[in-house]
Motif scaffolding. Structure first.
Motif, PDB file in Angstrom:
ATOM      1  N   VAL A  80       0.896  -1.174  -0.002  1.00 57.06           N
ATOM      2  CA  VAL A  80       0.258  -0.108  -0.128  1.00 57.06           C
ATOM      3  C   VAL A  80       0.851   1.105  -0.083  1.00 57.06           C
ATOM      4  CG1 VAL A  80      -1.900   1.255   1.160  1.00 57.06           C
ATOM      5  CG2 VAL A  80      -1.814  -1.142   1.272  1.00 57.06           C
ATOM      6  N   SER A  81       0.677   2.319  -0.920  1.00 56.53           N
ATOM      7  CA  SER A  81       1.342   3.580  -0.706  1.00 56.53           C
ATOM      8  C   SER A  81       1.182   4.227   0.267  1.00 56.53           C
ATOM      9  CB  SER A  81       0.946   4.406  -2.007  1.00 56.53           C
ATOM     10  OG  SER A  81      -0.305   4.809  -1.890  1.00 56.53           O
ATOM     11  N   PRO A  82       1.923   5.037   0.985  1.00 53.38           N
ATOM     12  CA  PRO A  82       1.734   5.934   2.222  1.00 53.38           C
ATOM     13  C   PRO A  82       0.491   6.754   1.850  1.00 53.38           C
ATOM     14  CG  PRO A  82       3.777   6.686   1.043  1.00 53.38           C
ATOM     15  CD  PRO A  82       3.289   5.255   0.377  1.00 53.38           C
ATOM     16  N   GLY A  83       0.235   7.453   0.665  1.00 52.39           N
ATOM     17  CA  GLY A  83      -0.870   8.228   0.330  1.00 52.39           C
ATOM     18  C   GLY A  83      -2.076   7.393   0.740  1.00 52.39           C
TER      19      GLY A  83
ATOM     20  N   ILE B 108       7.095  11.774   0.551  1.00 54.04           N
ATOM     21  CA  ILE B 108       6.046  10.820   1.351  1.00 54.04           C
ATOM     22  C   ILE B 108       5.397  11.757   1.896  1.00 54.04           C
ATOM     23  CG2 ILE B 108       5.895   9.096   3.118  1.00 54.04           C
ATOM     24  CD1 ILE B 108       8.627   8.275   2.627  1.00 54.04           C
ATOM     25  N   VAL B 109       5.708  12.882   2.654  1.00 52.05           N
ATOM     26  CA  VAL B 109       4.735  13.825   3.508  1.00 52.05           C
ATOM     27  C   VAL B 109       3.976  14.320   2.217  1.00 52.05           C
ATOM     28  CG1 VAL B 109       4.569  15.806   5.015  1.00 52.05           C
ATOM     29  CG2 VAL B 109       6.401  14.039   5.183  1.00 52.05           C
ATOM     30  N   LYS B 110       4.359  14.653   1.184  1.00 46.38           N
ATOM     31  CA  LYS B 110       3.658  15.368   0.232  1.00 46.38           C
ATOM     32  C   LYS B 110       2.715  14.415  -0.450  1.00 46.38           C
ATOM     33  CE  LYS B 110       2.989  19.052  -2.692  1.00 46.38           C
ATOM     34  NZ  LYS B 110       2.147  18.340  -3.741  1.00 46.38           N
ATOM     35  N   ASP B 111       2.966  13.247  -0.689  1.00 51.40           N
ATOM     36  CA  ASP B 111       1.960  12.228  -1.151  1.00 51.40           C
ATOM     37  C   ASP B 111       0.755  12.140  -0.055  1.00 51.40           C
ATOM     38  OD1 ASP B 111       1.119   9.912  -2.761  1.00 51.40           O
ATOM     39  OD2 ASP B 111       2.205   8.475  -1.273  1.00 51.40           O
ATOM     40  N   ILE B 112       1.141  11.959   1.259  1.00 52.72           N
ATOM     41  CA  ILE B 112       0.143  11.922   2.276  1.00 52.72           C
ATOM     42  C   ILE B 112      -0.718  13.182   2.267  1.00 52.72           C
ATOM     43  CG2 ILE B 112      -0.310  11.806   4.677  1.00 52.72           C
ATOM     44  CD1 ILE B 112       2.407   9.763   4.774  1.00 52.72           C
ATOM     45  N   VAL B 113      -0.218  14.309   2.266  1.00 53.27           N
ATOM     46  CA  VAL B 113      -0.890  15.665   2.368  1.00 53.27           C
ATOM     47  C   VAL B 113      -1.892  15.492   1.217  1.00 53.27           C
ATOM     48  CG1 VAL B 113      -1.000  17.961   2.074  1.00 53.27           C
ATOM     49  CG2 VAL B 113       0.857  16.822   3.705  1.00 53.27           C
ATOM     50  N   ASP B 114      -1.566  15.221  -0.147  1.00 57.80           N
ATOM     51  CA  ASP B 114      -2.276  15.295  -1.220  1.00 57.80           C
ATOM     52  C   ASP B 114      -3.317  14.185  -1.293  1.00 57.80           C
ATOM     53  OD1 ASP B 114      -0.493  17.249  -2.329  1.00 57.80           O
ATOM     54  OD2 ASP B 114       0.393  15.973  -3.543  1.00 57.80           O
ATOM     55  N   ALA B 115      -3.128  13.211  -0.527  1.00 55.59           N
ATOM     56  CA  ALA B 115      -3.996  12.152  -0.489  1.00 55.59           C
ATOM     57  C   ALA B 115      -5.368  12.085   0.152  1.00 55.59           C
ATOM     58  CB  ALA B 115      -3.352  10.858  -0.181  1.00 55.59           C
TER      59      ALA B 115
END
Length: 355
Positions: free
Chosen positions: A194-197, A225-232
């Motif tokens: 599973v992706s972090p986002g 990784i942080v950017k991916d989570i914030v966007d998701a």
């Protein structure tokens, strides 16, 4: 007593600082065995743990974290001391609560107390029995934390999505707010693919108050990784807590960081976990991560493995939150070599350019 609840505090604009990294900090002070990494310091030297908690709060942390990382049944089984499991968990919580109360009075601000659960190291997605074991481990730890007065629970370093989901379910069943942080290996995914986002999105939808990531990456390589989570998660509250090591595009985690300047023979031909001193990021580059995370709207910003008092103090200051220890922040004006203060003797200027 705090003037507001943790969930109320989350609704305010100002970010919260969460000082983590207790495990590496206590080991660095000499009171924890590297390798097993079991937090027996709560029972064997509570005065040491009290001072670490006090220092982290004085450095700006808004949360007193009970040091129960690795303080679960599986770790206690490995070292043959399961009889210490409940006493260790309760004493760590009592220390966090006691120091939080002391510092609320000293600092005059809200400080929340967090229980702590972490990766189990036994979860196997192909073996349903391990899920039951993990659930039982988390349930008892969350229960003890709640009985000892936790304001919230931090579930961290969850590198399986399904294990993170079990942790969240047990925290919510106890009626406590939850921060759930996943940890990402060099593959860029959790170990169950599973992706972090996507993991953060599912955890947010399942009721986590805050979702995010911690550890493994340093302040630079954790940013995507942080950017991916914030966007998701689309505006949901996010937590970001890198380790304070100079990970690179080649070595994105600190597990395999080389030490080209090393002249000694390492006991196991790698720097992780007990030879990372030379790979530590400095306070300023670490604090720059805090600025980056804040620019993305991250709500809970902190540091994990390797983070020291000076790292957390600089982080707090960069976030516009000077701390008690800011009165000891660097001031080079009176330094014998770099200072410009008129009180310095003329001979001091002669050192410049010669060192």
């Amino acid at each position: 007593m705090n003037s507001q609840s943790f969930t109320d505090r989350l609704s305010q604009d100002e970010p919260l600082v969460l000082a983590g990294g207790y495990l590496f900090e206590v080991e660095r002070r000499g009171y924890l065995t590297a390798g097993e990494f079991v937090p027996k310091v709560a029972l064997e030297h509570p005065e040491v743990l009290e001072q670490v908690a006090r220092d982290f709060l004085r450095a700006g942390s808004d949360i007193a974290l009970a040091f129960t990382y690795n303080g679960h049944r599986e770790k206690m089984r490995i070292i043959g001391e399961e009889h210490l499991l409940e006493p260790l968990n309760r004493e760590a919580m009592r220390i966090a609560k006691r120091v939080a109360a002391e510092q609320r009075e000293e600092l005059g601000r809200d400080i929340f107390v967090a229980g702590n659960i972490s990766n189990s190291n036994i979860f196997d997605p192909d073996d349903p029995a391990t899920a039951d074991q993990v659930r039982a481990m988390y349930r008892e730890m969350v229960g003890w934390a709640k009985e000892e007065g936790a304001d919230l629970i931090l579930a961290e370093t969850m590198y399986f999505f399904e294990e993170a989901k079990i942790a969240l379910e047990e925290i919510k069943a106890a009626g406590l707010p939850a921060i759930v942080n996943v940890a990402v290996f060099a593959t860029g995914e959790l170990r169950d693919g599973v992706s972090p986002g996507e993991a953060a999105k599912r955890l947010a939808e399942a009721g986590a108050d805050v979702v995010g990531t911690n550890c493994f990456q340093g302040p630079h390589t954790i940013r995507p990784i942080v950017k991916d989570i914030v966007d998701a998660v689309g505006g949901h509250k996010v937590c970001a807590m890198p380790g304070t090591f100079r990970t690179t595009d080649e070595h994105t985690t600190f597990f395999n960081l080389p030490d080209p300047g090393n002249t000694a023979t390492l006991p196991h031909d790698r720097t992780f976990p007990d030879s990372l001193e030379a790979q530590n990021s400095n306070r300023y580059e670490t604090a720059e991560f805090g600025e980056y995370a804040h620019s993305l709207g991250v709500k809970v910003i902190g540091l994990c493995c390797g983070g020291s008092v000076i790292h957390h103090r600089e982080l707090s200051e960069r976030l516009g939150k000077p701390s008690y220890l800011s009165k000891y922040s660097p001031d080079m004006s009176k330094h014998f070599m770099y200072g410009s203060d008129s009180s310095l003797p003329d001979v001091a200027t002669s050192f410049r350019g010669q060192a």
